[in-house]
Design an enzyme around this catalytic site. Structure first.
Site, mmCIF file in Angstrom:
data_model
loop_
_atom_site.group_PDB
_atom_site.id
_atom_site.type_symbol
_atom_site.label_atom_id
_atom_site.label_comp_id
_atom_site.label_asym_id
_atom_site.label_seq_id
_atom_site.Cartn_x
_atom_site.Cartn_y
_atom_site.Cartn_z
ATOM 1 N N SER A 215 9.091 -27.168 10.751
ATOM 2 C CA SER A 215 9.401 -25.889 11.380
ATOM 3 C C SER A 215 9.144 -24.788 10.362
ATOM 4 O O SER A 215 8.139 -24.834 9.646
ATOM 5 C CB SER A 215 10.858 -25.897 11.879
ATOM 6 N N HIS B 290 7.507 -26.798 15.379
ATOM 7 C CA HIS B 290 8.138 -25.765 16.192
ATOM 8 C C HIS B 290 7.205 -24.559 16.248
ATOM 9 O O HIS B 290 6.678 -24.135 15.215
ATOM 10 C CB HIS B 290 9.466 -25.333 15.579
ATOM 11 N N ASP C 214 16.887 -30.091 13.638
ATOM 12 C CA ASP C 214 16.005 -30.942 14.438
ATOM 13 C C ASP C 214 15.311 -31.947 13.519
ATOM 14 O O ASP C 214 14.833 -31.604 12.450
ATOM 15 C CB ASP C 214 14.968 -30.088 15.175
#
Length: 193
Positions: A15, A42, A133
């Site tokens: 991310s 992401h 995540d």
């Protein structure tokens, strides 16, 4: 006698702050890589993305179609705004269900589905990011006998994601970018012998 490969799939999640690291990793990938590679990044949902083209410098990286077969030597990028899941028959399933960890694609879902299909033959790598995540997904990979690696939080631009995975998984290995490159190159060598 040729032994079966230890790993049958490599998943890389990241991310915020992971783009430069991902490009470095991809620039050092052996070609062709002996197993399928799935990248889960992401991304903003409502902005046109050409991430697949940006990453396709040394290697061809493409967004897969739903029900596409995973193939060795191919690098797949989870499409923008879809969860990427691995099915029992080693095909890709694209899912538009709710956000997980505020994200779609969610790293946790991809890692968890790969662990369910490939068990001990999964390698999951988690890079820089600003939320947790991937931590639960790495737990599933490790519980299935697979290998979990995180970018050393001390080297990550955003250390929340790799640190969350370390906190949740005593079996995870923290590595510098150079150590991750070395590990990946060893996979290529082992799978050729």
């Amino acid at each position: 006698m040729t032994l079966p490969p230890k790993y049958r799939i490599l998943l890389i999640g990241g991310s915020a702050g992971s783009m430069a690291v991902l490009v470095t990793l991809l620039n050092h990938f052996p070609s062709p890589f002996p197993i399928p590679v799935v990248i889960i990044m992401h991304r903003l949902k409502n902005v046109v993305s050409e991430l697949d083209k940006l990453l396709s410098v040394q290697q061809v990286i493409r967004e897969p179609e739903d029900k596409e077969q995973l193939l060795p030597g191919k690098i797949y990028l989870a499409p923008q705004n879809y969860h990427l899941l691995i099915e029992e028959d080693a095909t890709i399933s694209l899912d538009y269900s709710e956000l997980v960890n505020f994200s779609r694609p969610a790293i946790d879902l991809s890692f968890t589905s790969a662990a369910a299909v490939f068990g001990a033959h999964v390698l999951g790598i988690l890079l820089s990011g600003a939320n947790n995540d991937g931590a639960a997904g790495l737990s599933r990979i490790i519980a299935a006998g697979g290998t979990g690696i995180v970018q050393d939080p001390a080297t990550a631009e955003f250390d929340v994601m790799p640190q969350a995975a370390i906190d949740a998984n005593p079996g995870v290995q923290a590595m510098s970018v150079e150590e991750i490159i070395h590990f990946i190159n060893n996979i290529s060598t082992e799978n050729k012998s």
